[in-house]
Design an enzyme around this catalytic site. Structure first.
Site, short mmCIF file in Angstrom:
data_model
loop_
_atom_site.label_atom_id
_atom_site.label_comp_id
_atom_site.label_asym_id
_atom_site.label_seq_id
_atom_site.Cartn_x
_atom_site.Cartn_y
_atom_site.Cartn_z
CB CYS A 92 -0.88 0.00 1.25
SG CYS A 92 -1.84 1.50 1.39
CG HIS A 120 1.38 -5.62 11.89
ND1 HIS A 120 1.58 -5.27 10.58
CD2 HIS A 120 0.05 -5.87 12.02
CE1 HIS A 120 0.41 -5.29 9.95
NE2 HIS A 120 -0.53 -5.66 10.80
CD GLU A 122 1.94 -0.55 8.79
OE1 GLU A 122 0.78 -1.00 8.81
OE2 GLU A 122 2.23 0.60 9.16
CB SER A 214 -7.56 -7.84 10.84
OG SER A 214 -7.86 -6.47 10.69
FE1 F3S Z 1 -3.25 1.07 3.14
FE2 F3S Z 1 -4.58 2.25 4.98
FE3 F3S Z 1 -5.55 0.23 3.84
S1 F3S Z 1 -2.44 1.79 5.03
S2 F3S Z 1 -3.82 -1.03 3.29
S3 F3S Z 1 -5.16 2.18 2.85
S4 F3S Z 1 -5.75 0.70 5.99
#
Ligand code: F3S
Length: 276
Positions: A92, A120, A122, A214
């Protein structure tokens, strides 16, 4: 009983984008789950032959590897590219941003502090971009016995609550000469959070739908629970317990950023088929 959806819920821009990328790249594999929703991942596998591996080492030259929405570690990405794997990046853009900030600020001599969950994916990814290392904390308490450089760059996991992030920033600002606070919290998360807050204040019972792993669904559930004691985190209609709806007038529904609409609709249809 009336059912009301939160004003904003479910799939965010980054997840929609990643799913589209996966659908456009049939017969490939993602390293790690593309998104935190096992049912959507199964659909991609069944309908688009997009597989899943838990190691980047299985990819060989010429294979197609989809980088998941939460991103991967810098070293792993470099390894894939060096091995001539065809990398399709579905990270993302709101996650790529903190990765870039971590790298730039680390190279500029700042202590990088990341507010988030060290385990996590990320955060593992973002941390790997801080060339000189980064400290990951979940509250200001973890900073109390640590001496950082005079210049600090503060980054948040995209799914964190703003108030909690401010608590860490408020701790650092009076203690260090320069604290650069980057607002890396994702708006999609914020909009879903605000909507669940408003709805949970008036609902008699709340359902928050999303994967049990999640992070953003857990945040939504925590906000909901603070305002509506009868709040339940479910993954799909199979987790429903119809006693929850006894004598209830309004059932509010929200869903995490990686929950597909078809799961939400299944939940609504199941409730409507059993409850008046
Ligand atoms: Fe990106 Fe926000 Fe979704 S970081 S994956 S748009 S929750």
């Amino acid at each position: 009983m009336q059912i009301q959806l939160a004003e904003n819920y479910g799939f965010c821009f980054g997840v929609k984008r990643a799913i589209k990328i996966a659908e456009d790249n049939k017969n490939s594999s993602t390293y790690g789950p593309l998104i935190h929703n096992s049912k959507e991942i199964a659909r991609l596998e069944d309908d688009f032959q997009v597989g899943l591996t838990d190691s980047h080492k299985v990819f060989k030259a010429g294979d197609k590897a989809i980088v998941r929405t939460h991103g991967i570690q810098k070293q792993e990405l470099e390894e894939l590219k060096n091995n001539n794997v065809n990398v399709v990046d579905a990270t993302c853009p709101y996650v790529t941003k903190p990765q870039e900030i971590a790298q730039n600020m680390s190279e500029a001599g700042y202590s990088v502090v990341i507010f988030g969950d060290e385990a996590h994916p990320e955060i593992k990814g973002v941390k790997s971009y801080a060339t000189n290392g980064a400290l990951v904390v979940t509250s200001s308490k973890e900073l109390q016995d640590i001496k950082l450089k005079e210049k600090i760059a503060l980054i948040a996991q995209t799914t964190r609550k703003v108030e909690d992030y401010m608590e860490v920033a408020n701790y650092l600002i009076p203690r260090y000469k320069e604290v650069r606070v980057f607002n890396t919290i994702c708006n999609a998360t914020f909009e879903n959070q605000e909507a669940v807050l408003n709805l949970s204040k008036k609902a008699d019972v709340m359902l928050v739908i999303g994967g049990k792993n999640s992070s953003n669904t857990k945040q939504l559930f925590s906000i909901s629970k603070d305002n509506c004691a009868d709040s339940y985190h479910i993954e799909d209609e199979k987790d429903l317990d119809f006693s929850w709806f006894k004598n209830k007038k309004l059932c509010g529904i929200s869903a995490g950023a990686s929950t597909p609409d078809w799961i939400i609709q299944n939940v609504i249809d199941t409730i409507e088929s059993k409850i008046d």
